[in-house]
Design a protein around this motif. Structure first.
Motif, PDB file in Angstrom:
ATOM      1  N   ARG A  60       0.833  -1.206   0.000  1.00  0.00           N
ATOM      2  CA  ARG A  60       0.000   0.000   0.000  1.00  0.00           C
ATOM      3  C   ARG A  60       0.867   1.255   0.000  1.00  0.00           C
ATOM      4  N   VAL A  61       2.108   1.136   0.475  1.00  0.00           N
ATOM      5  CA  VAL A  61       3.031   2.272   0.425  1.00  0.00           C
ATOM      6  C   VAL A  61       3.338   2.627  -1.024  1.00  0.00           C
ATOM      7  N   THR A  62       3.642   1.596  -1.835  1.00  0.00           N
ATOM      8  CA  THR A  62       3.921   1.830  -3.257  1.00  0.00           C
ATOM      9  C   THR A  62       2.694   2.384  -3.961  1.00  0.00           C
ATOM     10  N   LEU A  63       1.526   1.834  -3.649  1.00  0.00           N
ATOM     11  CA  LEU A  63       0.298   2.322  -4.270  1.00  0.00           C
ATOM     12  C   LEU A  63       0.056   3.787  -3.911  1.00  0.00           C
ATOM     13  N   ARG A  64       0.258   4.142  -2.658  1.00  0.00           N
ATOM     14  CA  ARG A  64       0.027   5.528  -2.245  1.00  0.00           C
ATOM     15  C   ARG A  64       1.006   6.478  -2.927  1.00  0.00           C
ATOM     16  N   GLU A  65       2.245   6.031  -3.129  1.00  0.00           N
ATOM     17  CA  GLU A  65       3.203   6.863  -3.860  1.00  0.00           C
ATOM     18  C   GLU A  65       2.714   7.106  -5.280  1.00  0.00           C
ATOM     19  N   ALA A  66       2.188   6.059  -5.924  1.00  0.00           N
ATOM     20  CA  ALA A  66       1.685   6.196  -7.291  1.00  0.00           C
ATOM     21  C   ALA A  66       0.464   7.110  -7.330  1.00  0.00           C
ATOM     22  N   LEU A  67      -0.442   6.941  -6.385  1.00  0.00           N
ATOM     23  CA  LEU A  67      -1.633   7.788  -6.341  1.00  0.00           C
ATOM     24  C   LEU A  67      -1.261   9.245  -6.079  1.00  0.00           C
ATOM     25  N   ARG A  68      -0.259   9.453  -5.233  1.00  0.00           N
ATOM     26  CA  ARG A  68       0.191  10.824  -4.960  1.00  0.00           C
ATOM     27  C   ARG A  68       0.775  11.453  -6.231  1.00  0.00           C
ATOM     28  N   ALA A  69       1.553  10.661  -6.988  1.00  0.00           N
ATOM     29  CA  ALA A  69       2.121  11.172  -8.236  1.00  0.00           C
ATOM     30  C   ALA A  69       1.019  11.480  -9.246  1.00  0.00           C
ATOM     31  N   LEU A  70       0.002  10.623  -9.309  1.00  0.00           N
ATOM     32  CA  LEU A  70      -1.117  10.862 -10.221  1.00  0.00           C
ATOM     33  C   LEU A  70      -1.907  12.099  -9.803  1.00  0.00           C
ATOM     34  N   GLN A  71      -1.992  12.326  -8.512  1.00  0.00           N
ATOM     35  CA  GLN A  71      -2.686  13.520  -8.028  1.00  0.00           C
ATOM     36  C   GLN A  71      -1.887  14.766  -8.389  1.00  0.00           C
ATOM     37  N   GLU A  72      -0.577  14.710  -8.214  1.00  0.00           N
ATOM     38  CA  GLU A  72       0.270  15.862  -8.534  1.00  0.00           C
ATOM     39  C   GLU A  72       0.287  16.156 -10.029  1.00  0.00           C
ATOM     40  N   SER A  73       0.137  15.101 -10.843  1.00  0.00           N
ATOM     41  CA  SER A  73       0.129  15.305 -12.297  1.00  0.00           C
ATOM     42  C   SER A  73      -1.246  15.706 -12.810  1.00  0.00           C
ATOM     43  N   GLY A  74      -2.238  15.736 -11.924  1.00  0.00           N
ATOM     44  CA  GLY A  74      -3.565  16.208 -12.303  1.00  0.00           C
ATOM     45  C   GLY A  74      -4.487  15.146 -12.842  1.00  0.00           C
ATOM     46  N   HIS A  75      -4.120  13.867 -12.725  1.00  0.00           N
ATOM     47  CA  HIS A  75      -4.969  12.797 -13.260  1.00  0.00           C
ATOM     48  C   HIS A  75      -6.062  12.370 -12.280  1.00  0.00           C
ATOM     49  N   VAL A  76      -5.799  12.489 -10.984  1.00  0.00           N
ATOM     50  CA  VAL A  76      -6.797  12.096  -9.984  1.00  0.00           C
ATOM     51  C   VAL A  76      -6.835  13.147  -8.883  1.00  0.00           C
ATOM     52  N   GLU A  77      -7.885  13.083  -8.073  1.00  0.00           N
ATOM     53  CA  GLU A  77      -7.977  13.947  -6.901  1.00  0.00           C
ATOM     54  C   GLU A  77      -8.524  13.138  -5.739  1.00  0.00           C
ATOM     55  N   SER A  78      -8.118  13.513  -4.560  1.00  0.00           N
ATOM     56  CA  SER A  78      -8.555  12.828  -3.348  1.00  0.00           C
ATOM     57  C   SER A  78      -9.650  13.633  -2.665  1.00  0.00           C
ATOM     58  N   ARG A  79     -10.712  12.949  -2.259  1.00  0.00           N
ATOM     59  CA  ARG A  79     -11.805  13.602  -1.555  1.00  0.00           C
ATOM     60  C   ARG A  79     -12.038  12.900  -0.227  1.00  0.00           C
ATOM     61  N   ARG A  80     -12.301  13.686   0.787  1.00  0.00           N
ATOM     62  CA  ARG A  80     -12.525  13.139   2.121  1.00  0.00           C
ATOM     63  C   ARG A  80     -14.020  12.986   2.395  1.00  0.00           C
ATOM     64  N   GLY A  81     -14.307  12.335   3.501  1.00  0.00           N
ATOM     65  CA  GLY A  81     -15.688  12.216   3.918  1.00  0.00           C
ATOM     66  C   GLY A  81     -16.308  10.872   3.608  1.00  0.00           C
ATOM     67  N   ARG A  82     -17.591  10.770   3.916  1.00  0.00           N
ATOM     68  CA  ARG A  82     -18.310   9.496   3.768  1.00  0.00           C
ATOM     69  C   ARG A  82     -18.259   8.979   2.338  1.00  0.00           C
ATOM     70  N   TYR A  83     -18.338   9.876   1.370  1.00  0.00           N
ATOM     71  CA  TYR A  83     -18.322   9.474  -0.023  1.00  0.00           C
ATOM     72  C   TYR A  83     -16.976   9.819  -0.677  1.00  0.00           C
ATOM     73  N   GLY A  84     -15.940   9.826   0.148  1.00  0.00           N
ATOM     74  CA  GLY A  84     -14.619  10.174  -0.345  1.00  0.00           C
ATOM     75  C   GLY A  84     -13.925   9.022  -1.052  1.00  0.00           C
ATOM     76  N   GLY A  85     -12.696   9.287  -1.439  1.00  0.00           N
ATOM     77  CA  GLY A  85     -11.892   8.309  -2.160  1.00  0.00           C
ATOM     78  C   GLY A  85     -11.006   9.021  -3.161  1.00  0.00           C
ATOM     79  N   THR A  86     -10.502   8.277  -4.115  1.00  0.00           N
ATOM     80  CA  THR A  86      -9.676   8.835  -5.180  1.00  0.00           C
ATOM     81  C   THR A  86     -10.476   8.827  -6.463  1.00  0.00           C
ATOM     82  N   PHE A  87     -10.638  10.014  -7.047  1.00  0.00           N
ATOM     83  CA  PHE A  87     -11.491  10.174  -8.218  1.00  0.00           C
ATOM     84  C   PHE A  87     -10.680  10.635  -9.428  1.00  0.00           C
ATOM     85  N   VAL A  88     -11.090  10.157 -10.593  1.00  0.00           N
ATOM     86  CA  VAL A  88     -10.411  10.498 -11.837  1.00  0.00           C
ATOM     87  C   VAL A  88     -10.839  11.888 -12.291  1.00  0.00           C
TER      88      VAL A  88
END
Length: 240
Positions: A60-88
């Protein structure tokens, strides 16, 4: 379309296990492929981290690094809360050069030529009896690359790869590597710099140079092949 609506066969194909040598880069390639193919469209939510890490066979550490890179590159965004998650997000444009994007055939042509030339160069350099000056030059280029600021990284990276080619003692091979590196840099300019990938590349550079200096041709070839595969995964993910 929500992630759970992705047909199981497609999900298995897109999120299949990655190889351990370039886990971060191949994870990026898998995620970008899923986004590009529309398996998870803009506004869609990625599968939970636990499911993704299990499917991809990574921590999950490697996955989080990849998700963070995708977020920084503008491909995904992270949302908090009950309906949160990682969105394209809508696919961003990173191209720093004018003109149409390279075709998949052009990308593959460059990557194939690079693989043939640079794995052979590393193997050949390791098989030679290198003099003190060549050995100092390789170490110096390695250190320059590892300590370079982000704005100068690709120049020092190119210089290191050329130094390896120069260590073969074959000017024609060095010229060919220089040519393919120019083509590669044009592709790299069209994708974002990713800190986790640069850190990984630095470690792989050390393995390559150490194998050459130790006079171990098979290890030098293997280390170079693994290094090139990581870069290839990112370029295919962003550009193919």
């Amino acid at each position: 379309m929500h992630p759970e609506q992705v047909p199981p066969v497609l999900a298995d194909a897109l999120f299949r296990p990655v190889r351990t040598g370039n886990a971060f880069e191949e994870t990026m390639e898998r995620m970008l492929q899923a986004i590009r193919l529309g398996a998870i469209p803009p506004g869609g939510r990625l599968p939970p981290e636990r499911e993704l890490s299990a499917r991809l066979g990574i921590s999950r550490v490697t996955l989080r690094e990849a998700l963070r890179a995708l977020q920084e590159s503008g491909h995904v965004e992270s949302r908090r809360g009950r309906y949160g998650g990682t969105f394209v997000r809508p696919v961003p444009t990173h191209r720093a050069v004018a003109g149409p994007p390279p075709s998949p055939e052009a990308v593959e042509d460059t990557l194939t030529l690079r693989f043939v030339l640079e794995t052979g160069a590393a193997e050949t350099a390791a098989a030679r009896a290198l003099g003190p000056q060549v050995r100092r030059h390789l170490r110096a280029c390695l250190q320059d690359c590892a300590s370079a600021p982000p704005t100068d990284y690709r120049r020092t990276d190119s210089r290191l790869h050329l130094a390896i080619a120069e260590a073969t003692g074959a000017p024609s091979l060095t010229g060919a590597v220089a040519d393919v590196r120019s083509r590669l840099n044009a592709l790299l300019a069209a994708i974002p710099r990713i800190p986790a990938n640069i850190e990984h590349s630095d470690a792989q550079h050390r393995d390559i140079v150490n194998a050459i200096l130790d006079g171990d041709p098979p290890a030098a070839r293997t280390a170079m092949a693994e290094h090139l595969a990581g870069t290839a995964s990112l370029l295919r993910g962003f550009l193919a």
